[in-house]
Design an enzyme around this catalytic site. Structure first.
Site, PDB file in Angstrom:
ATOM      1  N   HIS A  81       0.777  -1.077  -0.066  1.00 22.98           N
ATOM      2  CA  HIS A  81      -0.071   0.006  -0.108  1.00 22.98           C
ATOM      3  C   HIS A  81       0.812   1.370  -0.006  1.00 22.98           C
ATOM      4  O   HIS A  81       0.415   2.321   0.610  1.00 22.98           O
ATOM      5  CB  HIS A  81      -0.920   0.015   1.292  1.00 22.98           C
ATOM      6  CG  HIS A  81      -1.723  -1.044   1.242  1.00 22.98           C
ATOM      7  ND1 HIS A  81      -3.015  -1.192   0.411  1.00 22.98           N
ATOM      8  CD2 HIS A  81      -1.859  -2.244   1.833  1.00 22.98           C
ATOM      9  CE1 HIS A  81      -3.624  -2.191   0.795  1.00 22.98           C
ATOM     10  NE2 HIS A  81      -3.012  -3.132   1.546  1.00 22.98           N
ATOM     11  N   ASN A 154     -10.358  -3.250   2.123  1.00 24.96           N
ATOM     12  CA  ASN A 154      -9.993  -3.096   0.562  1.00 24.96           C
ATOM     13  C   ASN A 154     -11.240  -3.096  -0.203  1.00 24.96           C
ATOM     14  O   ASN A 154     -12.314  -3.034   0.424  1.00 24.96           O
ATOM     15  CB  ASN A 154      -9.222  -4.716   0.223  1.00 24.96           C
ATOM     16  CG  ASN A 154      -7.778  -4.785   0.635  1.00 24.96           C
ATOM     17  OD1 ASN A 154      -7.199  -3.722   0.831  1.00 24.96           O
ATOM     18  ND2 ASN A 154      -7.606  -5.994   1.029  1.00 24.96           N
ATOM     19  N   TYR A 368       0.415  -4.780  11.750  1.00 27.05           N
ATOM     20  CA  TYR A 368       0.365  -3.399  11.358  1.00 27.05           C
ATOM     21  C   TYR A 368       0.917  -2.379  12.379  1.00 27.05           C
ATOM     22  O   TYR A 368       1.925  -1.610  11.984  1.00 27.05           O
ATOM     23  CB  TYR A 368      -1.289  -2.964  11.233  1.00 27.05           C
ATOM     24  CG  TYR A 368      -1.642  -3.513   9.870  1.00 27.05           C
ATOM     25  CD1 TYR A 368      -2.172  -2.522   8.936  1.00 27.05           C
ATOM     26  CD2 TYR A 368      -1.753  -4.748   9.595  1.00 27.05           C
ATOM     27  CE1 TYR A 368      -2.648  -2.556   7.854  1.00 27.05           C
ATOM     28  CE2 TYR A 368      -2.329  -4.881   8.216  1.00 27.05           C
ATOM     29  CZ  TYR A 368      -2.719  -3.992   7.236  1.00 27.05           C
ATOM     30  OH  TYR A 368      -3.245  -4.265   6.072  1.00 27.05           O
TER      31      TYR A 368
END
Length: 583
Positions: A81, A154, A368
């Protein structure tokens, strides 16, 4: 503007804490050129040297300061990303659901909170093309009164994998070749090598190669959490939940041929300019809900695994319900500070929202924040774009680390009896909300089964019209044309054959390569083959299963009896009886 007459450190700090927004809104005409330590300079291009033709002087702090900072202007780009766009806005609750979820943001009609959204491609680097055929990231940071909620979604409802350890290796195959340094545009060999050995990816592959593979900018696409979450009400009852972002602008796509005519920053330009002219994009926030009992039943009767990121919930059976909407009405003033540094973490959930046992979600809960601490720094949540906006002053015992700005003053960094911190009573009974998991430790890897082809088959036969199917075949054939290994194409066509014989036949005609008859006589290096009768072909890469239980009966799904104390299903609100976790 003269500084305050207050010479205390407290006065200095007070100015620093209020100057961020002043700086953000100031023009160059409002400022005086100076070094980083605030010393005015008459010209930015001057240097100090010995005579008019001699060497430079090390004492020239302006030059050293300039070059040293320039050398450090870049932070590591996101591993995935990396190329993205974003904006700010607000969420508003339109249909409260206190009977389903105790999260404050869903408690009252008209309840609002500020948000920041970031859209992105997945595989490309920061300078890659906005119109690449690639899934799109769709992350939203909801700044609720009970803490930040980051929904990291997404534009597709499924993904390429359901086994979390595959993710880093899958992403490697989406990047540049380690030897030739070429992308898939010139060499798709790695791409097809992975996919033809991990056939559970087929649903996402079909979406990617279909019309949704290149959305017409970020405003005209939906978003999907993909992972199953849990909503918990104030009584401690909970339900499984899927979350959708539905574009009020509708959806549009760009064909493979047309994508070549778009600028590299097409999506960024479209989003930014729409907001600038007041054409604010909006999305509905909608949910599907399922009780624990229903989750068991859809596995036993329909072989739909709610913990499987490659499966979807049938919307006719579990209809969507709108709970709110969000609007993006404010562009970032400074892209780096507000979009490049924004950090989303799926583990950020306020009371009333909990993770499910989806293994890929569980893995992301760690991954993350770990990458944010590496990429931005341990105190990344102190940056204004990442900071919470709670209805109370909060504190904790986290201290120090690189670039600590809010370091919580003189307050104790432990649970002190002299200056005790305040606490709120527990709002969620974890013993009820989280599962009662009991069992031996096992090694687990999913296997491909007939049910994994049901949703892709419905997509091809029932959702797409013939022009969409034709574009799909052309997109796949074009990607296969730059693969250097015919064996991978033969295997992938066999996987498509399990979806529909017509797909395989059309691809064979388009590529000139005859695929295998199906996957029953194939062995995969990344997935167990539950569709073969040959024991030598069943296990991934020929791995021994004499020790451990790599293959399981239910493929990781919540089978009948998995949940304790579930009552009868209430189809009206989808919550009655959802009072316990999993065994």
């Amino acid at each position: 503007m003269a500084p305050s007459a207050d010479t205390s450190f407290a006065g200095h700090v007070a100015n620093q804490f209020t100057s961020y927004e002043k700086d953000r809104k100031s023009t160059s005409k409002d400022t005086l050129y100076a070094t980083s330590n605030g010393v005015p300079m008459p010209h930015p291009y001057e240097t100090q040297r010995v005579g008019e033709n001699g060497p430079l002087l090390l004492q020239d702090f302006h030059l050293i300061d300039l070059l040293s900072h320039f050398d450090r202007e870049r932070i590591p780009e996101r591993v995935v990303h990396a190329k993205g766009s974003g904006a700010h806005g607000f969420f508003e609750c339109t249909n409260p659901i206190p009977e389903l979820c105790s999260a404050d943001i869903f408690s009252t009609k008209g309840k609002k909170c500020p948000i920041t959204a970031r859209f992105s491609t997945v595989g490309g680097e920061a300078g890659s093309h906005d119109c690449a055929r690639d899934p799109r990231g769709f992350a939203v940071k909801f700044r609720t009164e009970d803490g930040n909620w980051d929904l990291v979604a997404n534009n597709t409802p499924v993904f390429f994998l359901r086994d979390p350890a595959k993710f880093p290796y899958f992403i490697h195959t989406q990047k540049r070749d380690p030897s030739t340094h070429l992308t898939h545009a010139d060499d798709s060999t790695m791409f097809w090598d992975y996919l033809c050995n991990n056939p559970e990816s087929i649903h996402q592959v079909m979406i990617l190669m279909g019309d949704r593979g290149i959305p017409d900018g970020y405003r005209f696409m939906h978003g999907y959490a993909g992972h199953t979450l849990k909503f918990v009400n104030k009584q401690g009852d909970w339900i499984y939940t899927q979350i959708h972002f539905k574009s009020q602008q509708g959806t549009r796509f760009i064909t493979q041929e047309d994508s070549a005519n778009k600028s590299p920053d097409y999506s960024q330009k479209d989003l930014y300019e729409a907001i600038q002219r007041g054409d604010y994009p909006k999305w509905n926030v909608e949910i599907q809900t399922m009780t624990p009992k229903q989750a068991e039943e859809v596995w036993e009767k329909q072989k739909i695994n709610i913990f499987d990121l490659t499966h979807v919930w049938p919307q006719g059976q579990f209809p969507r319900k709108k709970i709110g909407e969000f609007t993006l009405n404010e562009n970032a003033v400074n892209y780096f500070a507000e979009i490049e540094q924004v950090a989303f973490n799926p583990a950020h959930m306020p009371p009333g929202i909990e993770p499910s046992a989806d293994p890929v979600l569980q893995s992301r809960l760690f991954s993350y924040p770990d990458t944010h601490r590496h990429r931005i720094g341990v105190n990344y949540q102190q940056l204004p774009v990442n900071a919470p906006r709670t209805g109370f002053m909060f504190g904790n015992f986290q201290r120090d680390g690189s670039m600590a700005f809010y370091n919580q003053g003189a307050r104790p960094n432990y649970l002190s009896s002299i200056d005790p911190i305040q606490f709120r009573d527990r709002s969620v009974d974890l013993d009820k909300t989280h599962g009662h998991f009991t069992g031996e430790a096992i090694t687990f890897l999913s296997e491909i089964r007939p049910e994994d082809f049901n949703a892709p088959r419905a997509l091809y036969r029932k959702v797409w019209d013939e022009p969409a199917r034709e574009r799909f075949i052309g997109n796949v054939a074009g990607k296969m044309a730059v693969c250097k290994e015919p064996e991978f194409i033969k295997r992938q066509i066999a996987i498509f054959r399990e979806v529909d014989e017509e797909i395989a036949t059309r691809l064979e005609k388009a590529t000139g390569i005859k695929g295998y008859d199906g996957i029953a006589n194939m062995r995969f290096n990344g997935t167990h083959n539950g569709m073969t009768k040959d024991a030598k072909l069943r296990y991934a890469n020929g791995v021994s299963v004499t020790k451990g239980k790599s293959v399981t009966k239910n493929n990781g799904a919540p089978a009948a009896g998995s949940h304790k104390g579930v009552g009868p299903v209430d189809s009206a609100n989808g919550v009655t009886g959802a009072t316990n976790g999993s065994r």
